[in-house]
Design an enzyme around this catalytic site. Structure first.
Site, PDB file in Angstrom:
ATOM      1  N   GLY A   1      -8.371  47.235  66.700  1.00 55.69           N
ATOM      2  CA  GLY A   1      -7.940  46.090  65.918  1.00 55.69           C
ATOM      3  C   GLY A   1      -8.769  44.883  66.316  1.00 55.69           C
ATOM      4  O   GLY A   1      -8.660  44.392  67.444  1.00 55.69           O
TER       5      GLY A   1
ATOM      6  N   GLY B   1      -6.608  41.240  68.801  1.00 54.97           N
ATOM      7  CA  GLY B   1      -7.560  42.154  69.421  1.00 54.97           C
ATOM      8  C   GLY B   1      -8.782  41.436  69.965  1.00 54.97           C
ATOM      9  O   GLY B   1      -9.245  41.727  71.073  1.00 54.97           O
TER      10      GLY B   1
ATOM     11  N   ASP C   1     -12.393  48.687  64.503  1.00 54.22           N
ATOM     12  CA  ASP C   1     -11.609  48.232  63.358  1.00 54.22           C
ATOM     13  C   ASP C   1     -11.995  49.065  62.136  1.00 54.22           C
ATOM     14  O   ASP C   1     -13.079  49.649  62.094  1.00 54.22           O
ATOM     15  CB  ASP C   1     -11.880  46.743  63.090  1.00 54.22           C
ATOM     16  CG  ASP C   1     -10.770  46.079  62.283  1.00 54.22           C
ATOM     17  OD1 ASP C   1      -9.893  45.441  62.907  1.00 54.22           O
ATOM     18  OD2 ASP C   1     -10.760  46.211  61.051  1.00 54.22           O
TER      19      ASP C   1
ATOM     20  N   ARG D   1      10.066  41.363  63.363  1.00 50.24           N
ATOM     21  CA  ARG D   1       9.145  42.394  63.847  1.00 50.24           C
ATOM     22  C   ARG D   1       9.545  43.762  63.300  1.00 50.24           C
ATOM     23  O   ARG D   1       8.701  44.607  63.026  1.00 50.24           O
ATOM     24  CB  ARG D   1       9.131  42.414  65.375  1.00 50.24           C
ATOM     25  CG  ARG D   1       8.544  41.141  66.008  1.00 50.24           C
ATOM     26  CD  ARG D   1       8.615  41.201  67.531  1.00 50.24           C
ATOM     27  NE  ARG D   1       8.011  40.025  68.162  1.00 50.24           N
ATOM     28  CZ  ARG D   1       8.662  38.923  68.468  1.00 50.24           C
ATOM     29  NH1 ARG D   1       9.951  38.820  68.178  1.00 50.24           N
ATOM     30  NH2 ARG D   1       8.056  37.910  69.056  1.00 50.24           N
TER      31      ARG D   1
ATOM     32  N   ASN E   1       3.259  50.006  60.064  1.00 48.70           N
ATOM     33  CA  ASN E   1       2.641  50.058  61.388  1.00 48.70           C
ATOM     34  C   ASN E   1       2.856  51.383  62.109  1.00 48.70           C
ATOM     35  O   ASN E   1       2.016  51.801  62.912  1.00 48.70           O
ATOM     36  CB  ASN E   1       3.138  48.892  62.246  1.00 48.70           C
ATOM     37  CG  ASN E   1       2.512  47.566  61.823  1.00 48.70           C
ATOM     38  OD1 ASN E   1       1.680  47.536  60.918  1.00 48.70           O
ATOM     39  ND2 ASN E   1       2.904  46.485  62.460  1.00 48.70           N
TER      40      ASN E   1
ATOM     41  N   SER F   1       1.180  46.461  68.927  1.00 52.02           N
ATOM     42  CA  SER F   1       1.648  46.445  67.532  1.00 52.02           C
ATOM     43  C   SER F   1       3.173  46.385  67.455  1.00 52.02           C
ATOM     44  O   SER F   1       3.880  47.009  68.251  1.00 52.02           O
ATOM     45  CB  SER F   1       1.149  47.697  66.816  1.00 52.02           C
ATOM     46  OG  SER F   1      -0.249  47.853  66.964  1.00 52.02           O
TER      47      SER F   1
ATOM     48  N   ASP G   1       6.555  37.589  76.645  1.00 51.10           N
ATOM     49  CA  ASP G   1       7.817  36.854  76.598  1.00 51.10           C
ATOM     50  C   ASP G   1       8.047  36.060  77.882  1.00 51.10           C
ATOM     51  O   ASP G   1       8.551  34.927  77.846  1.00 51.10           O
ATOM     52  CB  ASP G   1       8.980  37.820  76.369  1.00 51.10           C
ATOM     53  CG  ASP G   1       8.864  38.568  75.044  1.00 51.10           C
ATOM     54  OD1 ASP G   1       8.229  38.029  74.124  1.00 51.10           O
ATOM     55  OD2 ASP G   1       9.396  39.692  74.944  1.00 51.10           O
TER      56      ASP G   1
ATOM     57  N   ARG H   1       5.940  32.940  77.866  1.00 55.20           N
ATOM     58  CA  ARG H   1       6.562  31.924  77.008  1.00 55.20           C
ATOM     59  C   ARG H   1       7.772  31.293  77.699  1.00 55.20           C
ATOM     60  O   ARG H   1       8.035  30.089  77.553  1.00 55.20           O
ATOM     61  CB  ARG H   1       6.958  32.556  75.677  1.00 55.20           C
ATOM     62  CG  ARG H   1       5.750  32.880  74.801  1.00 55.20           C
ATOM     63  CD  ARG H   1       6.101  33.669  73.552  1.00 55.20           C
ATOM     64  NE  ARG H   1       4.934  33.745  72.657  1.00 55.20           N
ATOM     65  CZ  ARG H   1       4.828  34.585  71.647  1.00 55.20           C
ATOM     66  NH1 ARG H   1       5.820  35.440  71.385  1.00 55.20           N
ATOM     67  NH2 ARG H   1       3.741  34.589  70.893  1.00 55.20           N
TER      68      ARG H   1
ATOM     69  N   HIS I   1      11.587  43.370  72.730  1.00 56.49           N
ATOM     70  CA  HIS I   1      10.650  42.324  72.278  1.00 56.49           C
ATOM     71  C   HIS I   1      11.032  41.933  70.855  1.00 56.49           C
ATOM     72  O   HIS I   1      10.362  42.271  69.883  1.00 56.49           O
ATOM     73  CB  HIS I   1       9.218  42.861  72.344  1.00 56.49           C
ATOM     74  CG  HIS I   1       8.173  41.860  71.957  1.00 56.49           C
ATOM     75  ND1 HIS I   1       8.043  40.638  72.574  1.00 56.49           N
ATOM     76  CD2 HIS I   1       7.198  41.904  71.013  1.00 56.49           C
ATOM     77  CE1 HIS I   1       7.025  39.982  72.034  1.00 56.49           C
ATOM     78  NE2 HIS I   1       6.507  40.730  71.069  1.00 56.49           N
TER      79      HIS I   1
END
Length: 308
Positions: free
Chosen positions: A7, A12, A32, A88, A95, A119, A148, A151, A175
């Protein structure tokens, strides 16, 4: 040390850039499906090598997995990113097919590799790789908790008015906006509990801001974030490449740890040359245990949408 990043989008490319700049890998391959895209990103990054002082070789490939052969670590970032208002979990249909195909191709050329899944929905995509590849469970790792937690520390430092290097904290659980479990009770400023410095109400606000950290950025940017996810992955890859035994919260396949089985969810692990070297079971409060169980139920529900 050879690292493949599948990716060549923003996440990526950031992964590849941070790994290269840290200069611990001999080669980074970016792959990719878009013609010439990975090659262009690789060339652009290589033209920063003399400016940023690294010797890592970066190569790009359009869907030619033979170029990834012999990779020690493979990072899967491919798939569609979130748009404003999306969860998500809503990404699962598209995906899942992408991640399943990518992981099979990677293992065909690098059967002993360690896979890091980025992903989304990340915990479920990590579980999918476990169920479809046959790799040992220590060699399949989901990235979410490392991001996470970064953050969380950002929000803690903001609330404390402190340098971020003074702050430590961890997020476990799924997540997802609802699934994250920021461990405010264990967060510290230079070993002192943060509750000594800020009110319970302010700490609760930090917790809530952390849980919607990704959604906040998606709303601002119009797509998923990339700098912090890339940095989180590079830190994990470095821990594996350099065998540092550093603890990261990562999505791991559990078999009784924390009272959970047959799902991948964020818990603290020791990362080294073999991938997940051990799962660290910390003592949680009753409230934290309840939040983790609730998070696990949400992850299991999303896993149920997979066509295995």
């Amino acid at each position: 040390m050879k690292v493949t990043v599948v990716g060549a989008g923003a996440v990526g490319a950031s992964c590849a850039e941070y790994i290269a700049i840290k200069d611990f890998a001999s080669e980074v391959v970016i792959l990719d499906i878009k013609e010439g895209f990975a090659e262009g990103k690789a060339m652009d990054l290589m033209q920063t090598a003399s400016l940023n002082g690294f010797d890592t070789k970066i190569t790009g490939s359009t869907n030619d997995y033979s170029k990834t052969a012999g990779s020690d670590v493979c990072v899967i970032t491919s798939g569609i990113p979130r748009k404003p208002g999306m969860t998500r979990e809503e990404l699962i249909g598209i995906n899942a097919g992408i991640v399943k195909t990518v992981s099979a191709n990677l293992i065909e050329h690098s059967p002993n590799t360690i896979i890091i899944v980025v992903s989304n929905p990340m915990d479920t995509m990590t579980y999918l790789v476990h169920k479809t590849t046959g790799l040992p469970k220590n060699k399949i790792i989901g990235m979410g908790g490392a991001l996470d937690s970064a953050r969380f520390k950002y929000r803690l430092a903001e609330a404390l008015g402190a340098p971020i290097s003074d702050v430590d904290g961890m997020v476990i659980g799924g997540h997802s906006d609802k699934g994250m479990v920021p461990l405010t009770r264990l967060a510290t400023r230079n070993s002192v509990p943060v509750s000594e410095f800020i009110s319970e109400e302010r700490l609760e606000q930090v917790k809530q801001d952390t849980k919607v950290g990704g959604a906040t950025l998606t709303g601002l940017l119009g797509t998923s974030a990339w700098y912090a996810p890339g940095a989180a992955v590079s830190g994990m890859v470095q821990a594996i490449a350099c065998d540092t035994k550093k603890i990261f919260p990562c999505s791991s396949l559990l078999d009784g740890e924390y009272g959970l089985k047959d799902l991948c969810i964020g818990v603290p692990v020791v990362l080294g040359k073999d991938g997940i070297e051990s799962i660290v079971e910390i003592n949680l409060s009753d409230a934290e245990k309840a939040h983790l169980q609730e998070s696990a139920a949400g992850v299991s529900k999303t896993n149920g949408l997979l066509e295995l």
